[in-house]
Write a protein that holds these residues in place. Structure first.
Motif, PDB file in Angstrom:
ATOM      1  N   ASP A  27       0.983  -1.161  -0.083  1.00 33.31           N
ATOM      2  CA  ASP A  27      -0.026   0.131   0.153  1.00 33.31           C
ATOM      3  C   ASP A  27       0.787   1.492   0.019  1.00 33.31           C
ATOM      4  OD1 ASP A  27       0.967  -0.401   2.362  1.00 33.31           O
ATOM      5  OD2 ASP A  27      -1.156  -0.230   3.441  1.00 33.31           O
ATOM      6  N   VAL A  28       2.086   1.239   0.091  1.00 36.47           N
ATOM      7  CA  VAL A  28       3.051   2.263   0.077  1.00 36.47           C
ATOM      8  C   VAL A  28       4.204   2.165  -1.139  1.00 36.47           C
ATOM      9  CG1 VAL A  28       2.668   2.789   2.581  1.00 36.47           C
ATOM     10  CG2 VAL A  28       4.673   1.351   2.084  1.00 36.47           C
ATOM     11  N   LEU A  29       3.786   1.362  -1.991  1.00 35.66           N
ATOM     12  CA  LEU A  29       4.682   0.878  -2.927  1.00 35.66           C
ATOM     13  C   LEU A  29       5.179   2.177  -3.600  1.00 35.66           C
ATOM     14  CD1 LEU A  29       6.070  -1.131  -5.212  1.00 35.66           C
ATOM     15  CD2 LEU A  29       3.856  -0.793  -6.603  1.00 35.66           C
ATOM     16  N   TYR A  30       4.603   3.044  -4.204  1.00 40.58           N
ATOM     17  CA  TYR A  30       4.772   4.206  -5.174  1.00 40.58           C
ATOM     18  C   TYR A  30       5.395   5.400  -4.189  1.00 40.58           C
ATOM     19  CZ  TYR A  30       2.081   1.757  -8.520  1.00 40.58           C
ATOM     20  OH  TYR A  30       1.563   0.869  -9.391  1.00 40.58           O
ATOM     21  N   VAL A  31       4.912   5.514  -2.936  1.00 33.93           N
ATOM     22  CA  VAL A  31       5.428   6.348  -2.126  1.00 33.93           C
ATOM     23  C   VAL A  31       7.029   6.129  -1.835  1.00 33.93           C
ATOM     24  CG1 VAL A  31       5.637   7.370   0.157  1.00 33.93           C
ATOM     25  CG2 VAL A  31       3.121   6.798  -0.934  1.00 33.93           C
ATOM     26  N   LYS A  32       7.329   4.690  -1.824  1.00 39.84           N
ATOM     27  CA  LYS A  32       8.520   4.426  -1.435  1.00 39.84           C
ATOM     28  C   LYS A  32       9.599   4.595  -2.833  1.00 39.84           C
ATOM     29  CE  LYS A  32       9.146   0.581   0.610  1.00 39.84           C
ATOM     30  NZ  LYS A  32       9.153  -0.856   1.217  1.00 39.84           N
ATOM     31  N   ALA A  33       8.795   4.088  -3.794  1.00 43.98           N
ATOM     32  CA  ALA A  33       9.650   4.087  -5.189  1.00 43.98           C
ATOM     33  C   ALA A  33       9.758   5.440  -5.917  1.00 43.98           C
ATOM     34  CB  ALA A  33       8.707   3.265  -6.095  1.00 43.98           C
ATOM     35  N   LEU A  34       8.866   6.450  -5.651  1.00 44.89           N
ATOM     36  CA  LEU A  34       8.791   7.823  -6.400  1.00 44.89           C
ATOM     37  C   LEU A  34       9.474   8.870  -5.156  1.00 44.89           C
ATOM     38  CD1 LEU A  34       5.613   7.744  -7.881  1.00 44.89           C
ATOM     39  CD2 LEU A  34       7.830   7.141  -8.984  1.00 44.89           C
ATOM     40  N   ALA A  35      10.023   8.503  -4.055  1.00 43.77           N
ATOM     41  CA  ALA A  35      10.681   9.142  -3.071  1.00 43.77           C
ATOM     42  C   ALA A  35      11.890  10.094  -3.815  1.00 43.77           C
ATOM     43  CB  ALA A  35      10.968   8.758  -1.839  1.00 43.77           C
ATOM     44  N   ALA A  36      12.068  11.315  -3.924  1.00 45.35           N
ATOM     45  CA  ALA A  36      13.053  11.965  -4.697  1.00 45.35           C
ATOM     46  C   ALA A  36      13.075  13.384  -4.134  1.00 45.35           C
ATOM     47  CB  ALA A  36      12.617  11.962  -6.122  1.00 45.35           C
ATOM     48  N   PRO A  37      14.221  13.849  -3.947  1.00 43.08           N
ATOM     49  CA  PRO A  37      14.624  15.282  -3.531  1.00 43.08           C
ATOM     50  C   PRO A  37      13.800  16.304  -4.767  1.00 43.08           C
ATOM     51  CG  PRO A  37      16.626  14.368  -3.929  1.00 43.08           C
ATOM     52  CD  PRO A  37      15.549  13.441  -4.645  1.00 43.08           C
ATOM     53  N   PHE A  38      13.220  17.510  -4.225  1.00 37.23           N
ATOM     54  CA  PHE A  38      12.824  18.370  -4.712  1.00 37.23           C
ATOM     55  C   PHE A  38      11.577  17.903  -5.474  1.00 37.23           C
ATOM     56  CE2 PHE A  38      17.300  19.113  -4.963  1.00 37.23           C
ATOM     57  CZ  PHE A  38      17.232  20.092  -4.074  1.00 37.23           C
ATOM     58  N   ALA A  50      -1.050   4.629   6.030  1.00 36.01           N
ATOM     59  CA  ALA A  50      -0.147   3.304   5.882  1.00 36.01           C
ATOM     60  C   ALA A  50       1.208   3.817   5.889  1.00 36.01           C
ATOM     61  CB  ALA A  50      -0.497   2.629   4.477  1.00 36.01           C
ATOM     62  N   LEU A  51       1.666   4.837   5.227  1.00 34.95           N
ATOM     63  CA  LEU A  51       2.861   5.318   5.614  1.00 34.95           C
ATOM     64  C   LEU A  51       3.445   5.812   6.793  1.00 34.95           C
ATOM     65  CD1 LEU A  51       5.687   6.058   3.765  1.00 34.95           C
ATOM     66  CD2 LEU A  51       4.771   8.294   3.646  1.00 34.95           C
ATOM     67  N   ALA A  52       2.401   6.523   7.548  1.00 31.59           N
ATOM     68  CA  ALA A  52       2.612   6.779   8.813  1.00 31.59           C
ATOM     69  C   ALA A  52       2.786   5.488   9.661  1.00 31.59           C
ATOM     70  CB  ALA A  52       1.872   7.755   9.449  1.00 31.59           C
ATOM     71  N   GLU A  53       1.921   4.505   9.252  1.00 28.80           N
ATOM     72  CA  GLU A  53       1.946   3.177  10.337  1.00 28.80           C
ATOM     73  C   GLU A  53       3.033   2.210  10.187  1.00 28.80           C
ATOM     74  OE1 GLU A  53      -1.915   1.624   9.481  1.00 28.80           O
ATOM     75  OE2 GLU A  53      -2.866   3.120  10.462  1.00 28.80           O
ATOM     76  N   HIS A  54       3.463   2.089   8.962  1.00 26.97           N
ATOM     77  CA  HIS A  54       4.307   1.054   8.802  1.00 26.97           C
ATOM     78  C   HIS A  54       5.351   1.453   7.489  1.00 26.97           C
ATOM     79  CE1 HIS A  54       0.871  -0.269   6.321  1.00 26.97           C
ATOM     80  NE2 HIS A  54       1.708  -0.452   5.297  1.00 26.97           N
ATOM     81  N   GLY A  55       5.259   2.422   6.952  1.00 27.58           N
ATOM     82  CA  GLY A  55       6.061   2.771   5.540  1.00 27.58           C
ATOM     83  C   GLY A  55       7.487   2.992   6.076  1.00 27.58           C
ATOM     84  N   VAL A  56       8.355   2.795   5.413  1.00 28.61           N
ATOM     85  CA  VAL A  56       9.712   2.994   5.554  1.00 28.61           C
ATOM     86  C   VAL A  56      10.431   3.588   4.201  1.00 28.61           C
ATOM     87  CG1 VAL A  56      12.191   2.556   6.233  1.00 28.61           C
ATOM     88  CG2 VAL A  56      10.202   1.298   7.379  1.00 28.61           C
ATOM     89  N   VAL A  57      10.804   4.809   4.022  1.00 24.33           N
ATOM     90  CA  VAL A  57      11.200   5.242   2.772  1.00 24.33           C
ATOM     91  C   VAL A  57      12.832   5.277   2.739  1.00 24.33           C
ATOM     92  CG1 VAL A  57      11.714   7.221   1.167  1.00 24.33           C
ATOM     93  CG2 VAL A  57       9.557   6.832   2.477  1.00 24.33           C
ATOM     94  N   GLY A  58      13.489   4.358   2.025  1.00 25.42           N
ATOM     95  CA  GLY A  58      14.978   4.148   2.109  1.00 25.42           C
ATOM     96  C   GLY A  58      15.467   5.154   1.290  1.00 25.42           C
ATOM     97  N   ALA A  59      16.637   4.803   0.426  1.00 26.37           N
ATOM     98  CA  ALA A  59      17.153   5.600  -0.736  1.00 26.37           C
ATOM     99  C   ALA A  59      16.320   6.279  -1.441  1.00 26.37           C
ATOM    100  CB  ALA A  59      18.141   4.876  -1.495  1.00 26.37           C
ATOM    101  N   THR A  60      16.543   7.669  -1.669  1.00 27.32           N
ATOM    102  CA  THR A  60      15.588   8.280  -2.646  1.00 27.32           C
ATOM    103  C   THR A  60      16.262   8.230  -4.008  1.00 27.32           C
ATOM    104  OG1 THR A  60      16.815  10.352  -2.176  1.00 27.32           O
ATOM    105  CG2 THR A  60      14.641   9.949  -0.950  1.00 27.32           C
ATOM    106  N   MET A  61      15.531   8.727  -4.933  1.00 29.08           N
ATOM    107  CA  MET A  61      16.058   8.909  -6.619  1.00 29.08           C
ATOM    108  C   MET A  61      17.052   9.861  -6.525  1.00 29.08           C
ATOM    109  SD  MET A  61      12.836   9.027  -9.178  1.00 29.08           S
ATOM    110  CE  MET A  61      11.204   8.495  -8.544  1.00 29.08           C
ATOM    111  N   PRO A  62      18.083   9.571  -7.232  1.00 24.79           N
ATOM    112  CA  PRO A  62      19.063  10.717  -7.182  1.00 24.79           C
ATOM    113  C   PRO A  62      18.470  12.051  -7.844  1.00 24.79           C
ATOM    114  CG  PRO A  62      19.742   8.740  -8.287  1.00 24.79           C
ATOM    115  CD  PRO A  62      18.335   8.557  -7.845  1.00 24.79           C
ATOM    116  N   ALA A  63      19.003  13.231  -7.338  1.00 22.16           N
ATOM    117  CA  ALA A  63      18.577  14.493  -8.160  1.00 22.16           C
ATOM    118  C   ALA A  63      18.562  14.656  -9.565  1.00 22.16           C
ATOM    119  CB  ALA A  63      19.069  15.513  -7.057  1.00 22.16           C
ATOM    120  N   ASP A  64      19.822  13.874  -9.855  1.00 26.88           N
ATOM    121  CA  ASP A  64      20.224  14.036 -11.174  1.00 26.88           C
ATOM    122  C   ASP A  64      19.305  12.875 -12.085  1.00 26.88           C
ATOM    123  OD1 ASP A  64      21.531  11.821 -10.735  1.00 26.88           O
ATOM    124  OD2 ASP A  64      23.278  12.637 -11.340  1.00 26.88           O
ATOM    125  N   GLY A  65      18.598  12.043 -11.714  1.00 26.64           N
ATOM    126  CA  GLY A  65      18.091  11.076 -12.065  1.00 26.64           C
ATOM    127  C   GLY A  65      18.800   9.796 -12.362  1.00 26.64           C
TER     128      GLY A  65
END
Length: 114
Positions: A27-38, A50-65
């Motif tokens: 339920d947090v698939l896209y939140v985690k996958a699309l986390a990126a600066p700016f 769902a993100l507040a309850e059990h989501g963990v956002v790891g590494a974000t997308m690099p700012a340069d793509g």
């Protein structure tokens, strides 16, 4: 970033309505996958909870793509799928967006003080 450093107002990438539609997927698939600066990420309330309850956002997308262009060029099938999605979005999204916008404006108007 050079324009920003010179005082320009930044434009931000918008990920809109990133709730997961497939019940078999996280339920947090896209939140985690699309986390990126700016970026700005709008999501349904259920996804936010769902993100507040059990989501963990790891590494974000690099700012340069990162290597996204290399990956895109390496797969003709993905490019074809992206083109079909882009065409579908151009034809279907405007009517959906304006309907949602009008619904939102109606709710705001109905709750506004008289």
């Amino acid at each position: 970033m050079r324009a920003y450093n010179a005082g320009a107002r930044p434009q931000r990438l918008l990920w809109a309505s990133t709730g997961t539609k497939d019940p078999k997927a996280s339920d947090v698939l896209y939140v985690k996958a699309l986390a990126a600066p700016f970026t700005v990420n709008t999501m349904p309330e259920g996804t936010l909870r769902a993100l507040a309850e059990h989501g963990v956002v790891g590494a974000t997308m690099p700012a340069d793509g990162g290597d996204c262009e290399e990956i895109r060029r390496g797969s003709p099938r993905r490019t074809s799928t992206c083109n079909r999605c882009r065409l579908s979005f151009k034809t279907k999204a405007p009517s959906r967006s304006s309907t949602r916008w009008n619904d939102l404006m109606a709710v705001i108007k109905s709750n506004a003080p008289s």
